[in-house]
Design a protein around this motif. Structure first.
Motif, PDB file in Angstrom:
ATOM      1  N   LEU A  98     -17.920  -0.262  -3.148  1.00  0.00           N
ATOM      2  CA  LEU A  98     -16.545   0.088  -2.793  1.00  0.00           C
ATOM      3  C   LEU A  98     -16.528   1.174  -1.723  1.00  0.00           C
ATOM      4  CD1 LEU A  98     -15.022   0.373  -6.396  1.00  0.00           C
ATOM      5  CD2 LEU A  98     -14.919  -1.604  -4.864  1.00  0.00           C
TER       6      LEU A  98
ATOM      7  N   GLU B 298      -4.647   5.073  -7.704  1.00  0.00           N
ATOM      8  CA  GLU B 298      -4.313   6.448  -7.353  1.00  0.00           C
ATOM      9  C   GLU B 298      -3.924   7.203  -8.628  1.00  0.00           C
ATOM     10  OE1 GLU B 298      -1.641   7.189  -3.763  1.00  0.00           O
ATOM     11  OE2 GLU B 298      -0.292   7.703  -5.414  1.00  0.00           O
TER      12      GLU B 298
ATOM     13  N   ASP C 134      -4.607  -1.796  -2.308  1.00  0.00           N
ATOM     14  CA  ASP C 134      -5.884  -1.316  -1.774  1.00  0.00           C
ATOM     15  C   ASP C 134      -6.531  -0.190  -2.567  1.00  0.00           C
ATOM     16  OD1 ASP C 134      -3.972   0.591  -1.164  1.00  0.00           O
ATOM     17  OD2 ASP C 134      -4.876   1.120   0.764  1.00  0.00           O
ATOM     18  N   ARG C 135      -5.862   0.324  -3.621  1.00  0.00           N
ATOM     19  CA  ARG C 135      -6.440   1.487  -4.293  1.00  0.00           C
ATOM     20  C   ARG C 135      -5.794   1.735  -5.659  1.00  0.00           C
ATOM     21  NH1 ARG C 135      -2.411   3.087  -1.033  1.00  0.00           N
ATOM     22  NH2 ARG C 135      -1.055   4.834  -1.628  1.00  0.00           N
TER      23      ARG C 135
ATOM     24  N   PHE D  59     -10.760   3.174  -4.271  1.00  0.00           N
ATOM     25  CA  PHE D  59     -10.349   2.064  -3.416  1.00  0.00           C
ATOM     26  C   PHE D  59     -10.847   0.716  -3.949  1.00  0.00           C
ATOM     27  CE2 PHE D  59     -10.097   5.754  -0.671  1.00  0.00           C
ATOM     28  CZ  PHE D  59      -8.811   5.597  -0.163  1.00  0.00           C
ATOM     29  N   ARG D  60      -9.996  -0.281  -3.806  1.00  0.00           N
ATOM     30  CA  ARG D  60     -10.285  -1.624  -4.290  1.00  0.00           C
ATOM     31  C   ARG D  60     -10.963  -2.443  -3.191  1.00  0.00           C
ATOM     32  NH1 ARG D  60      -4.719  -3.744  -6.972  1.00  0.00           N
ATOM     33  NH2 ARG D  60      -6.142  -5.165  -8.047  1.00  0.00           N
ATOM     34  N   LYS D  61     -11.653  -3.479  -3.628  1.00  0.00           N
ATOM     35  CA  LYS D  61     -12.319  -4.386  -2.699  1.00  0.00           C
ATOM     36  C   LYS D  61     -12.322  -5.766  -3.316  1.00  0.00           C
ATOM     37  CE  LYS D  61     -16.968  -5.405  -0.985  1.00  0.00           C
ATOM     38  NZ  LYS D  61     -18.378  -4.993  -1.047  1.00  0.00           N
TER      39      LYS D  61
ATOM     40  N   PRO E  21     -14.535   7.119  -2.565  1.00  0.00           N
ATOM     41  CA  PRO E  21     -13.282   7.647  -3.130  1.00  0.00           C
ATOM     42  C   PRO E  21     -12.744   8.796  -2.278  1.00  0.00           C
ATOM     43  CG  PRO E  21     -14.942   7.383  -4.842  1.00  0.00           C
ATOM     44  CD  PRO E  21     -15.644   7.184  -3.538  1.00  0.00           C
ATOM     45  N   GLU E  22     -11.467   9.100  -2.487  1.00  0.00           N
ATOM     46  CA  GLU E  22     -10.805  10.148  -1.707  1.00  0.00           C
ATOM     47  C   GLU E  22     -10.223  11.198  -2.647  1.00  0.00           C
ATOM     48  OE1 GLU E  22      -7.661  10.285   2.015  1.00  0.00           O
ATOM     49  OE2 GLU E  22      -7.284   8.854   0.400  1.00  0.00           O
TER      50      GLU E  22
ATOM     51  N   THR F 299       0.804  -1.228   0.000  1.00  0.00           N
ATOM     52  CA  THR F 299       0.000   0.000   0.000  1.00  0.00           C
ATOM     53  C   THR F 299       0.833   1.273   0.000  1.00  0.00           C
ATOM     54  OG1 THR F 299      -0.135  -0.052   2.419  1.00  0.00           O
ATOM     55  CG2 THR F 299      -1.900  -1.154   1.191  1.00  0.00           C
TER      56      THR F 299
ATOM     57  N   SER G 156     -18.720   4.030  -7.442  1.00  0.00           N
ATOM     58  CA  SER G 156     -18.120   3.330  -6.296  1.00  0.00           C
ATOM     59  C   SER G 156     -19.193   2.807  -5.360  1.00  0.00           C
ATOM     60  CB  SER G 156     -17.176   4.272  -5.533  1.00  0.00           C
ATOM     61  OG  SER G 156     -16.052   4.602  -6.312  1.00  0.00           O
TER      62      SER G 156
ATOM     63  N   ASN H 225      -8.231   9.001  -5.281  1.00  0.00           N
ATOM     64  CA  ASN H 225      -8.025   7.600  -4.907  1.00  0.00           C
ATOM     65  C   ASN H 225      -9.323   6.826  -5.068  1.00  0.00           C
ATOM     66  OD1 ASN H 225      -5.286   7.741  -4.201  1.00  0.00           O
ATOM     67  ND2 ASN H 225      -5.753   8.463  -2.139  1.00  0.00           N
TER      68      ASN H 225
END
Length: 514
Positions: A372, A315, A312-313, A389-391, A375-376, A234, A367, A387
């Motif tokens: 998910l 980017e 995990d993401r 994010f993955r799941k 997002p960020e 990460t 998302s 960002n």
């Protein structure tokens, strides 16, 4: 101001001074910085760090007010007119200087000159503006866009026609429906002139920065590339693979998009009798993130667009400060300010970006539908980052996505209806083989129509037929199709079932699925 506001301390747009410094330059930098950005407030009479109210007595406060107003007016260029007030707190007087964002940027300390005397606010601190930031401010004040600036390159009608033809075919590939493909119109010189990507002077036409970036003439733009990498874990400690894509910026986007698809998980879902591939992340959001980063980046700011995939993401980082009028919350709600107006117009024509301002809200929407994490958005001072994010997607031993995986018909995810349909169809197959055979034939016919190769895909199939071990570069040389288009089409051809990859990416081969 209230006592509570004072006790919150200094922020991005509030700064405290115990007294007027003997040398006005010590606070004039902050005056200029606030005016060059989104405005701010300087409060005199409060001790920094302790937030203790020292204040001024009634006899001296008006004299100090006049001194501040005169110093600002005399020291800055263009002229800055602050709003100066006094306020009594606990029997003491403080002076509040409010500064609004200026309309004639860059503002600077006259004595130091424009280059040395221009300042900006970054993360609550006052910093000298870099030369490229001064250029950005000059363009912004004139409501001009860098990509629409003329360069010394004369264009022939043939040059423009060839580029417009490439734009048309790229747009055609990204049309979502047959109706959209039929209704798509070719663009020509006049359209590029209206986008200000071509400048017409008399009987001559000249390129702009945007035209050059879209044409892949990047000698003057060393940072106009996309860096892609896959990292283990990460953090950016250990990378697994990385690539840098350089060329026509619209093709860079497609190459980066294909890179991400190659390195995220691919499962499937059952829709009736058909099996459909489904990626672990919403692919529409992936394209939107990369396209926005390229379209809205600053081409004056040093730095490259970066696309990084972690455990995990995903980017995506775009060089350039946010416009002073934008906040992360406003961006999330759909507010945007186009930094490269000509490129944005063309990307919209080519279906590479959605309606302006809708991209970020749609990423949040996708998302949520995918189940998910939210997002960020990150304002990193000189960069902007998104960002996704993955799941971990739950699949069975056949690689089929769990039906409980959140779905929505608008993006073709698994729905309760699809589950019921699949169940009913399976039961019917068990009791009526004839119906199942007919259904299979019908689906095969539908898939055949939907998956008919385009002209470029036919060229690639013929090349693979001649050499199944051909690399992407060799396919480009064999077909004459641009390398970016090759990279974009190969994953699509796999999705459509036209090609099968045997072995790994480095030493494997292609097989035509006939």
């Amino acid at each position: 101001m209230t006592i509570e506001e004072i006790l919150l301390g200094e922020t991005k747009d509030i700064e405290f001074k115990e007294d007027i410094p003997p040398k006005s330059e010590r606070y004039m930098k902050t005056v200029v910085a606030f005016t060059n950005c989104s405005g701010g407030r300087i409060v005199f009479g409060i001790e920094n760090n302790t937030w203790r109210i020292t204040g001024f007595n009634k006899e001296e406060v008006f004299r100090k007010m006049d001194a501040i107003t005169n110093a600002i007016f005399d020291s800055c260029e263009p002229k800055i007119t602050p709003n100066v007030n006094i306020q009594e707190i606990e029997g003491k007087y403080i002076i509040i200087v409010d500064l609004v964002e200026g309309m004639q940027k860059p503002y600077y300390i006259k004595k130091q000159g424009m280059v040395a005397g221009a300042y900006i606010r970054v993360s609550g601190t006052t910093r000298s503006a870099e030369k490229y930031q001064i250029q950005e401010m000059i363009l912004d004040s004139g409501n001009r866009s860098y990509d629409q600036g003329k360069v010394d390159r004369e264009l022939s009608d043939t040059d423009i026609e060839l580029l417009c033809e490439r734009f048309y075919h790229h747009a055609l590939e990204l049309c979502q429906t047959e109706e959209a493909r039929r209704n798509l119109k070719r663009i020509g010189k006049n359209q590029l002139i209206s986008y200000k990507l071509v400048i017409e002077e008399g009987d001559k036409c000249y390129a702009t920065h945007g035209y050059q970036l879209l044409d892949g003439k990047l000698d003057e733009y060393p940072d106009a590339v996309i860096q892609c990498a896959v990292f283990k874990g990460t953090v950016r400690d250990l990378f697994i693979t990385r690539k840098e894509f350089r060329g026509c910026i619209d093709e860079e986007i497609e190459s980066a998009y294909a890179f991400v698809l190659e390195h995220i998980d691919l499962g499937a879902r059952i829709d009736g009798l058909a099996r459909q591939d489904i990626y672990e992340l919403p692919i529409r959001s992936i394209r939107e993130m990369i396209s926005n980063a390229v379209c809205h980046r600053s081409y004056l700011t040093p730095g490259k667009v970066q696309v990084a995939l972690f455990d995990d993401r995903l980017e995506v980082t775009s060089p350039g400060m946010l416009d002073s009028d934008l906040t992360l919350e406003k961006i999330r709600q759909g507010r945007s300010k186009i930094r490269n107006k000509g490129i944005a117009e063309l990307f919209s024509y080519m279906n590479m970006i959605e309606a302006w301002g809708s991209g970020i809200p749609r990423i949040y929407e996708d998302s949520e539908k995918y189940g998910l994490p939210e997002p960020e958005l990150l304002d990193m001072g000189n960069d902007f980052r998104v960002n996704l994010f993955r799941k971990k997607t739950e699949v069975d031993h056949y690689g089929v996505v769990d039906p409980r995986f959140l779905a929505d018909s608008s993006v073709k995810y698994m729905t309760d209806y699809a589950v019921k349909t699949a169940t009913k169809t399976a039961a019917k197959i068990e009791t009526n083989a004839t119906d199942a055979t007919n259904a299979t034939k019908h689906i095969a016919k539908e898939n055949k129509i939907r998956n008919t190769p385009s002209s470029d895909e036919f060229k690639i199939l013929n090349a693979v037929r001649a050499d199944g071990y051909a690399t992407q570069k060799q396919l480009h040389e064999m077909t004459g199709i641009s390398l970016g288009t090759i990279k974009r089409l190969l994953p699509k051809m796999q999705e459509k079932g036209l090609l099968i990859r045997i072995g790994n990416r480095r030493s494997g081969s292609w097989k035509i699925n006939e």
